[in-house]
Design a protein around this motif. Structure first.
Motif, short mmCIF file in Angstrom:
data_model
loop_
_atom_site.label_atom_id
_atom_site.label_comp_id
_atom_site.label_asym_id
_atom_site.label_seq_id
_atom_site.Cartn_x
_atom_site.Cartn_y
_atom_site.Cartn_z
N LYS A 1 0.83 -1.21 0.00
CA LYS A 1 0.00 0.00 0.00
C LYS A 1 0.87 1.25 0.00
CE LYS A 1 -3.89 -2.12 2.39
NZ LYS A 1 -4.63 -2.21 3.66
N ILE A 2 1.93 1.24 0.79
CA ILE A 2 2.83 2.40 0.85
C ILE A 2 3.54 2.58 -0.49
CG2 ILE A 2 4.97 3.24 1.90
CD1 ILE A 2 3.97 2.12 4.56
N GLU A 3 3.91 1.49 -1.13
CA GLU A 3 4.57 1.58 -2.44
C GLU A 3 3.61 2.13 -3.49
OE1 GLU A 3 7.85 1.71 -4.61
OE2 GLU A 3 7.78 1.13 -2.50
N GLU A 4 2.34 1.75 -3.42
CA GLU A 4 1.34 2.30 -4.34
C GLU A 4 1.18 3.80 -4.12
OE1 GLU A 4 -2.17 -0.01 -3.62
OE2 GLU A 4 -1.33 -1.80 -4.57
N GLU B 1 1.81 7.03 -6.67
CA GLU B 1 0.85 8.13 -6.86
C GLU B 1 1.54 9.47 -6.65
OE1 GLU B 1 -2.65 7.76 -4.42
OE2 GLU B 1 -2.93 5.67 -5.01
N VAL B 2 2.32 9.59 -5.59
CA VAL B 2 3.02 10.85 -5.29
C VAL B 2 4.03 11.15 -6.39
CG1 VAL B 2 4.64 11.94 -3.69
CG2 VAL B 2 2.67 10.71 -2.81
N LYS B 3 4.73 10.13 -6.87
CA LYS B 3 5.72 10.32 -7.94
C LYS B 3 5.03 10.83 -9.20
CE LYS B 3 9.26 7.74 -10.40
NZ LYS B 3 9.86 6.43 -10.61
N ASP B 4 3.88 10.23 -9.57
CA ASP B 4 3.14 10.69 -10.75
C ASP B 4 2.63 12.11 -10.56
OD1 ASP B 4 3.60 8.23 -11.91
OD2 ASP B 4 1.65 7.40 -11.32
N TYR B 5 2.18 12.42 -9.34
CA TYR B 5 1.69 13.76 -9.04
C TYR B 5 2.81 14.79 -9.20
CZ TYR B 5 -0.34 17.68 -6.49
OH TYR B 5 -0.80 18.92 -6.13
N LEU B 6 4.00 14.44 -8.73
CA LEU B 6 5.14 15.37 -8.84
C LEU B 6 5.57 15.57 -10.29
CD1 LEU B 6 7.44 14.57 -5.81
CD2 LEU B 6 6.38 16.74 -6.38
N GLU B 7 5.40 14.56 -11.12
CA GLU B 7 5.73 14.73 -12.53
C GLU B 7 4.77 15.72 -13.20
OE1 GLU B 7 5.79 10.85 -14.29
OE2 GLU B 7 7.67 10.30 -13.30
N LYS B 8 3.51 15.70 -12.77
CA LYS B 8 2.52 16.61 -13.34
C LYS B 8 2.57 17.99 -12.70
CE LYS B 8 -0.56 12.80 -14.37
NZ LYS B 8 -1.71 12.04 -13.89
N GLU C 1 -3.09 16.49 -1.31
CA GLU C 1 -3.65 16.03 -2.58
C GLU C 1 -3.61 14.51 -2.72
OE1 GLU C 1 -4.96 17.80 -5.27
OE2 GLU C 1 -4.95 19.59 -4.02
N ASN C 2 -2.62 13.87 -2.10
CA ASN C 2 -2.43 12.42 -2.28
C ASN C 2 -2.78 11.61 -1.04
OD1 ASN C 2 -1.18 12.12 -5.05
ND2 ASN C 2 0.09 13.73 -4.15
N ASP C 3 -3.29 12.25 -0.01
CA ASP C 3 -3.67 11.57 1.23
C ASP C 3 -2.50 10.76 1.81
OD1 ASP C 3 -5.45 10.92 3.28
OD2 ASP C 3 -6.04 9.04 2.30
N VAL C 4 -1.37 11.45 1.93
CA VAL C 4 -0.15 10.88 2.50
C VAL C 4 0.34 11.84 3.57
CG1 VAL C 4 2.21 10.12 1.97
CG2 VAL C 4 0.44 9.86 0.27
N THR C 5 1.01 11.34 4.58
CA THR C 5 1.52 12.22 5.63
C THR C 5 2.76 12.97 5.13
OG1 THR C 5 2.95 10.53 6.57
CG2 THR C 5 0.70 10.66 7.44
N VAL C 6 2.95 14.15 5.68
CA VAL C 6 4.15 14.94 5.35
C VAL C 6 5.39 14.17 5.80
CG1 VAL C 6 5.38 17.09 5.87
CG2 VAL C 6 2.91 17.13 5.49
N LYS C 7 5.29 13.49 6.92
CA LYS C 7 6.41 12.71 7.44
C LYS C 7 6.84 11.64 6.43
CE LYS C 7 7.64 9.74 11.33
NZ LYS C 7 7.17 9.11 12.57
N GLN C 8 5.87 10.96 5.80
CA GLN C 8 6.18 9.92 4.81
C GLN C 8 6.84 10.52 3.58
OE1 GLN C 8 5.64 6.34 5.00
NE2 GLN C 8 7.10 6.64 3.35
#
Length: 136
Positions: free
Chosen positions: A28-31, A35-42, A54-61
């Protein structure tokens, strides 16, 4: 090998090494990472806080991925990652370029082979030499 509870979901699993999370949570973390990597490319100029919301991930992660050099920010920002040595904003890793060079030079100096000083040439001492006497 020990059996422990996953820090994310609480399930029991066989722990070998690394983070104390089960294989399902790792996936799940790898998925989320993808998502974050694709978001950063855009959106290359997005801030860490915006990426997290935007990606429902913690700032810490996100900061962990940046420290591991899995993610690279397009430009250093004060709300992002700071160099652990001097505190300057950086795009990825733990140290800025100047501090990396300084640390690398320190390692080179530490592992440098010591120069062998040339021994001074000794004068020939004729007193301790073997002598032959001829009776001719």
């Amino acid at each position: 090998m020990e059996i422990i509870n996953c820090r994310e979901c609480g399930r029991l699993f066989n722990y070998l090494s690394g983070p104390r999370i089960c294989d399902d949570c790792k996936k799940k973390i790898e998925e989320k990472f993808q998502e974050v990597k694709d978001y950063l490319e855009k959106n290359p100029n997005a801030s860490v806080d915006k990426i997290a919301t935007e990606n429902d991930v913690t700032v810490k992660q996100i900061k962990q991925w940046i420290r591991e050099e899995r993610l690279i920010l397009s430009s250093p920002s004060p709300d992002g990652i700071l160099c652990e040595k001097c505190g300057k904003p950086i795009c990825t890793g733990k140290l800025c370029d100047d501090c990396k060079k300084e640390v690398a030079n320190g390692f080179q100096e530490a592992f440098k082979k010591p120069e062998v000083a040339a021994e001074p040439k000794r004068k020939k001492d004729n007193k301790n030499r073997m002598r032959f006497l001829d009776n001719k």
